[in-house]
Design a protein around this motif. Structure first.
Motif, PDB file in Angstrom:
ATOM      1  N   ASN A   1     -25.123  22.891  67.881  1.00 35.75           N
ATOM      2  CA  ASN A   1     -25.736  24.029  67.191  1.00 35.75           C
ATOM      3  C   ASN A   1     -26.731  23.574  66.142  1.00 35.75           C
ATOM      4  OD1 ASN A   1     -24.281  26.007  68.665  1.00 35.75           O
ATOM      5  ND2 ASN A   1     -22.501  25.699  67.350  1.00 35.75           N
ATOM      6  N   GLY A   2     -26.435  22.477  65.447  1.00 35.34           N
ATOM      7  CA  GLY A   2     -27.371  21.988  64.444  1.00 35.34           C
ATOM      8  C   GLY A   2     -28.673  21.514  65.056  1.00 35.34           C
TER       9      GLY A   2
ATOM     10  N   ASN B   1     -16.015  17.535  67.709  1.00 35.16           N
ATOM     11  CA  ASN B   1     -16.449  17.798  66.337  1.00 35.16           C
ATOM     12  C   ASN B   1     -15.984  16.718  65.363  1.00 35.16           C
ATOM     13  OD1 ASN B   1     -17.886  20.152  66.868  1.00 35.16           O
ATOM     14  ND2 ASN B   1     -16.063  21.439  66.709  1.00 35.16           N
TER      15      ASN B   1
ATOM     16  N   ARG C   1     -20.197  15.129  64.395  1.00 36.24           N
ATOM     17  CA  ARG C   1     -20.425  16.397  63.693  1.00 36.24           C
ATOM     18  C   ARG C   1     -21.906  16.730  63.613  1.00 36.24           C
ATOM     19  NH1 ARG C   1     -16.277  18.782  61.577  1.00 36.24           N
ATOM     20  NH2 ARG C   1     -17.702  20.132  60.407  1.00 36.24           N
ATOM     21  N   THR C   2     -22.740  15.751  63.467  1.00 35.60           N
ATOM     22  CA  THR C   2     -24.185  15.978  63.373  1.00 35.60           C
ATOM     23  C   THR C   2     -24.918  14.908  64.166  1.00 35.60           C
ATOM     24  OG1 THR C   2     -24.358  14.656  61.345  1.00 35.60           O
ATOM     25  CG2 THR C   2     -24.009  17.039  61.078  1.00 35.60           C
TER      26      THR C   2
ATOM     27  N   THR D   1     -20.595  21.572  66.452  1.00 36.05           N
ATOM     28  CA  THR D   1     -21.475  21.656  65.286  1.00 36.05           C
ATOM     29  C   THR D   1     -22.734  20.822  65.487  1.00 36.05           C
ATOM     30  OG1 THR D   1     -20.260  19.824  64.251  1.00 36.05           O
ATOM     31  CG2 THR D   1     -19.529  22.069  63.745  1.00 36.05           C
ATOM     32  N   ALA D   2     -22.625  19.698  66.183  1.00 37.36           N
ATOM     33  CA  ALA D   2     -23.802  18.871  66.441  1.00 37.36           C
ATOM     34  C   ALA D   2     -24.774  19.590  67.367  1.00 37.36           C
ATOM     35  CB  ALA D   2     -23.379  17.533  67.046  1.00 37.36           C
TER      36      ALA D   2
ATOM     37  N   GLU E   1     -30.750  24.627  66.278  1.00 38.46           N
ATOM     38  CA  GLU E   1     -31.411  25.357  65.193  1.00 38.46           C
ATOM     39  C   GLU E   1     -32.604  24.589  64.639  1.00 38.46           C
ATOM     40  OE1 GLU E   1     -28.320  26.037  62.416  1.00 38.46           O
ATOM     41  OE2 GLU E   1     -27.235  27.496  63.670  1.00 38.46           O
ATOM     42  N   GLU E   2     -32.471  23.274  64.490  1.00 32.12           N
ATOM     43  CA  GLU E   2     -33.582  22.488  63.954  1.00 32.12           C
ATOM     44  C   GLU E   2     -34.754  22.452  64.931  1.00 32.12           C
ATOM     45  OE1 GLU E   2     -36.017  20.253  61.616  1.00 32.12           O
ATOM     46  OE2 GLU E   2     -34.204  21.384  61.092  1.00 32.12           O
TER      47      GLU E   2
END
Length: 271
Positions: free
Chosen positions: A102-103, A225, A229-230, A99-100, A106-107
């Protein structure tokens, strides 16, 4: 175990490539005439020497004889390595499930798109101003025309600098996020390997066949994850803070991000 295959795959997705060609320096193409007159006399060439009928045979140079190297003494017996307990990891699959990762991707893509949109609008405004200036040439004297052209060129140069700074900030954010994700992945791989008593971890693309119990990918993905996570990114237009003592140098063992290509300038104002 450092996950080095993660660097190339993640960098290809995160590092921006801002469109536009760099401003090329054109060759004036001036013709330089030859110095002096075209009928200058050349010095007469010396006549070729006749080949010698007999030549002394050349002896090959004698090589200096090196003394024989003594054989090194054998080393005392060392500790043999432990028996290999192998684990298999698919780093690209971990990235797809992170998730980190992919985040951040995208940003970074959103920031790249906003930068490109702003660049296109600014280039359109530059062309409109150049067109308006071309239509006012007949009503201005040469001094006024040069002043207007110089002011327009200064605004274009300042805008290009702003866009280059924004592009470098996006690259720095992607590089910093890459380092943080890579560090977390390396820690998790060591943790999972230690929990399974694994002392040798191999990437899946190098393995032709393995049984399912050797594969640690799913367990590592879940742990990554949970651990990360971010990734907190700085505001847009702001470069990430450098760690203490690091300065502007790239992390050891990882090449720095390639420089951003400058924004493509519009055509120079015609005189």
């Amino acid at each position: 175990m450092p996950a080095r295959p993660a660097i190339a795959a993640l960098a290809a997705l995160l590092l921006p490539v801002l469109g536009g060609a760099a401003l090329a320096q054109s060759d004036p193409g001036f013709f330089i005439p030859p110095q002096g007159g075209g009928n200058q006399s050349r010095p007469a060439q010396a006549p070729a020497r006749p080949a010698q009928q007999s030549q002394q045979p050349q002896r090959p140079p004698q090589q200096a004889q090196r003394p024989p190297q003594p054989n090194p003494a054998p080393l005392p017996p060392g500790q043999p390595p432990p028996a290999a307990v192998i684990g298999i990891v698919d780093v690209p699959e971990i990235q797809r499930n992170s998730t980190a990762f992919n985040g951040v991707r995208e940003e970074v893509e959103r920031r790249r798109q906003r930068l490109n949109d702003d660049l296109q609008r600014e280039q359109t405004r530059w062309r409109d101003e150049q067109t308006a200036l071309a239509g006012q040439r007949a009503s201005m004297n040469p001094d006024q025309l040069r002043q207007r052209e110089r002011e327009l060129q200064e605004r274009i140069t300042d805008s290009q600098r702003v866009f280059r700074d924004r592009s470098r900030a996006i690259e720095a954010v992607a590089q910093s996020a890459l380092a943080e994700i890579e560090q977390a992945l390396a820690v998790v791989i060591r943790q999972v390997a230690a929990s399974r008593n694994v002392n040798l971890v191999l990437p899946r693309p190098l393995v032709i066949f393995n049984d399912a119990p050797f594969d640690l990918t799913d367990e590592i993905s879940q742990q990554v994850n949970r651990v990360l996570r971010t990734v907190a990114l700085p505001p847009e237009g702001q470069a990430p803070a450098q760690p203490a003592g690091q300065g502007a140098a790239a992390p050891a063992g990882r090449p720095a991000a390639p420089p951003a290509q400058p924004a493509a300038p519009p055509a120079q104002p015609r005189r």
